[in-house]
Design a protein around this motif. Structure first.
Motif, PDB file in Angstrom:
ATOM      1  N   ALA A   1      -9.276  -5.459  36.368  1.00  0.00           N
ATOM      2  CA  ALA A   1      -8.373  -4.482  35.751  1.00  0.00           C
ATOM      3  C   ALA A   1      -6.919  -4.611  36.209  1.00  0.00           C
ATOM      4  O   ALA A   1      -6.009  -4.653  35.360  1.00  0.00           O
ATOM      5  N   PRO A   2      -6.632  -4.710  37.530  1.00  0.00           N
ATOM      6  CA  PRO A   2      -5.217  -4.859  37.929  1.00  0.00           C
ATOM      7  C   PRO A   2      -4.570  -6.131  37.384  1.00  0.00           C
ATOM      8  O   PRO A   2      -3.377  -6.133  37.055  1.00  0.00           O
ATOM      9  N   LEU A   3      -5.372  -7.204  37.278  1.00  0.00           N
ATOM     10  CA  LEU A   3      -4.832  -8.450  36.728  1.00  0.00           C
ATOM     11  C   LEU A   3      -4.436  -8.271  35.271  1.00  0.00           C
ATOM     12  O   LEU A   3      -3.403  -8.791  34.816  1.00  0.00           O
ATOM     13  N   LEU A   4      -5.253  -7.528  34.534  1.00  0.00           N
ATOM     14  CA  LEU A   4      -4.949  -7.289  33.112  1.00  0.00           C
ATOM     15  C   LEU A   4      -3.650  -6.508  32.961  1.00  0.00           C
ATOM     16  O   LEU A   4      -2.881  -6.732  32.021  1.00  0.00           O
ATOM     17  N   VAL A   5      -3.412  -5.579  33.898  1.00  0.00           N
ATOM     18  CA  VAL A   5      -2.154  -4.815  33.855  1.00  0.00           C
ATOM     19  C   VAL A   5      -0.969  -5.741  34.118  1.00  0.00           C
ATOM     20  O   VAL A   5       0.076  -5.650  33.448  1.00  0.00           O
ATOM     21  N   ILE A   6      -1.133  -6.681  35.078  1.00  0.00           N
ATOM     22  CA  ILE A   6      -0.042  -7.633  35.378  1.00  0.00           C
ATOM     23  C   ILE A   6       0.244  -8.511  34.165  1.00  0.00           C
ATOM     24  O   ILE A   6       1.395  -8.781  33.821  1.00  0.00           O
ATOM     25  N   TRP A   7      -0.829  -8.948  33.490  1.00  0.00           N
ATOM     26  CA  TRP A   7      -0.650  -9.871  32.365  1.00  0.00           C
ATOM     27  C   TRP A   7      -0.163  -9.177  31.093  1.00  0.00           C
ATOM     28  O   TRP A   7       0.629  -9.720  30.356  1.00  0.00           O
TER      29      TRP A   7
ATOM     30  N   ALA B   1     -13.385   3.465  29.585  1.00  0.00           N
ATOM     31  CA  ALA B   1     -12.138   4.145  29.213  1.00  0.00           C
ATOM     32  C   ALA B   1     -11.543   4.885  30.409  1.00  0.00           C
ATOM     33  O   ALA B   1     -10.325   4.825  30.649  1.00  0.00           O
ATOM     34  N   VAL B   2     -12.403   5.558  31.175  1.00  0.00           N
ATOM     35  CA  VAL B   2     -11.914   6.301  32.349  1.00  0.00           C
ATOM     36  C   VAL B   2     -11.345   5.338  33.389  1.00  0.00           C
ATOM     37  O   VAL B   2     -10.269   5.583  33.959  1.00  0.00           O
ATOM     38  N   ILE B   3     -12.044   4.208  33.610  1.00  0.00           N
ATOM     39  CA  ILE B   3     -11.546   3.213  34.584  1.00  0.00           C
ATOM     40  C   ILE B   3     -10.202   2.654  34.127  1.00  0.00           C
ATOM     41  O   ILE B   3      -9.271   2.509  34.926  1.00  0.00           O
ATOM     42  N   SER B   4     -10.097   2.347  32.843  1.00  0.00           N
ATOM     43  CA  SER B   4      -8.839   1.777  32.332  1.00  0.00           C
ATOM     44  C   SER B   4      -7.691   2.783  32.441  1.00  0.00           C
ATOM     45  O   SER B   4      -6.545   2.401  32.669  1.00  0.00           O
ATOM     46  N   GLU B   5      -8.010   4.080  32.314  1.00  0.00           N
ATOM     47  CA  GLU B   5      -6.962   5.101  32.440  1.00  0.00           C
ATOM     48  C   GLU B   5      -6.498   5.267  33.891  1.00  0.00           C
ATOM     49  O   GLU B   5      -5.368   5.697  34.132  1.00  0.00           O
ATOM     50  N   TRP B   6      -7.378   4.930  34.835  1.00  0.00           N
ATOM     51  CA  TRP B   6      -6.968   4.978  36.232  1.00  0.00           C
ATOM     52  C   TRP B   6      -5.862   3.953  36.512  1.00  0.00           C
ATOM     53  O   TRP B   6      -5.088   4.100  37.458  1.00  0.00           O
ATOM     54  N   LEU B   7      -5.829   2.899  35.700  1.00  0.00           N
ATOM     55  CA  LEU B   7      -4.829   1.843  35.924  1.00  0.00           C
ATOM     56  C   LEU B   7      -3.408   2.324  35.639  1.00  0.00           C
ATOM     57  O   LEU B   7      -2.439   1.786  36.152  1.00  0.00           O
ATOM     58  N   GLY B   8      -3.301   3.279  34.781  1.00  0.00           N
ATOM     59  CA  GLY B   8      -1.975   3.760  34.398  1.00  0.00           C
ATOM     60  C   GLY B   8      -1.959   4.171  32.942  1.00  0.00           C
ATOM     61  O   GLY B   8      -2.096   3.318  32.063  1.00  0.00           O
ATOM     62  N   ALA B   9      -1.882   5.456  32.708  1.00  0.00           N
ATOM     63  CA  ALA B   9      -1.832   5.979  31.336  1.00  0.00           C
ATOM     64  C   ALA B   9      -1.141   7.332  31.366  1.00  0.00           C
ATOM     65  O   ALA B   9      -1.007   7.958  32.427  1.00  0.00           O
TER      66      ALA B   9
END
Length: 253
Positions: A108-114, A191-199
């Protein structure tokens, strides 16, 4: 409806007993609400703060449904391709299994960087979570076709596409719905995990803010809603399964 009541009253009763015990224990032991809130306090907070919670709920609904549709569709396409082209299956199937050993929380953090903080990395996270169960289930469904049926189709002069369309695909449908039920559950979690990344909105954001301010009643309320959403999605898939593969439902009774 009668069937639903007949099958559902036992788990409902168990759940009700658990909630009553939870309420009694928190009350008798005088446990602080910031540590473990009682079910009544959680429901009260959910009722009072629903207008504030509604935008987060809608954001997670949109994200989970979109990710579920993309992940499941991609899973069906991949399973079909791997089944119809054995050489591609031999080349990619071990790699497909190996990718599942990579924790999504690491990716997940890598996807945010990319891809930044937009919608795309969040949908990719849910797609990755939903993709695998559908792919593996559908491939297993294709493999469950009895050999004698395939031989009969071949002897009848059926083409490869005709055999797939009239024999293999109908046989794989029950397995497809098994995979869809798993993906439906995972889509909300993804969805909840992805929202933890930043939403800006979402149940994941709501949970993060609530936990950082020690609002455990809100955290529990969010968990209740996540569970209810997952059960609702699974229920909708089961209704579709009953309509589309009714012969299999009749067989299971």
């Amino acid at each position: 409806m009668k069937n639903l009541v007949r099958k559902g009253w036992r788990p409902t009763l168990v759940l009700l007993i658990l909630f009553i015990l939870w309420e009694l224990i928190t009350s008798l032991l005088d446990i602080p609400e910031w540590l473990v809130p009682s079910p009544s306090a959680i429901l009260l907070e959910g009722f009072i703060g629903f207008s504030e919670f509604a935008p987060d709920l809608l954001a997670t609904l949109y994200l989970s449904i979109l990710g579920f549709l993309v992940g499941s569709g991609l899973g069906v396409f991949t399973a079909t391709l791997l089944h119809l082209v054995p050489k591609i299956r031999e080349a990619f199937y071990p790699l497909l299994i190996a990718t599942q050993n990579i924790p999504i929380i690491v990716m997940a953090p890598l996807l945010v960087i990319w891809f930044g903080f937009g919608l795309l990395p969040k949908v990719i996270v849910i797609t990755l979570v939903c993709f695998f169960p559908v792919t593996i289930s559908v491939m297993d469904g294709f493999r469950q076709v009895p050999r004698e049926y395939s031989l009969y189709f071949r002897m009848s002069g059926a083409t490869r596409w005709g055999t797939f369309r009239k024999l293999e695909w109908p046989f794989a449908l029950p397995a497809l719905f098994s995979g869809l039920k798993l993906s439906a559950t995972y889509s909300v979690m993804g969805a909840v995990i992805s929202e933890w990344l930043g939403a800006k909105n979402g149940i994941g954001v709501y949970m993060t803010l609530a936990s950082s301010s020690f609002r455990t009643d809100r955290v529990f309320w969010a968990i209740f809603v996540v569970v209810l959403l997952s059960l609702s999605y699974v229920g909708m898939v089961m209704i579709a399964e009953k309509k589309i593969v009714s012969w299999n439902s009749d067989k299971e009774r």
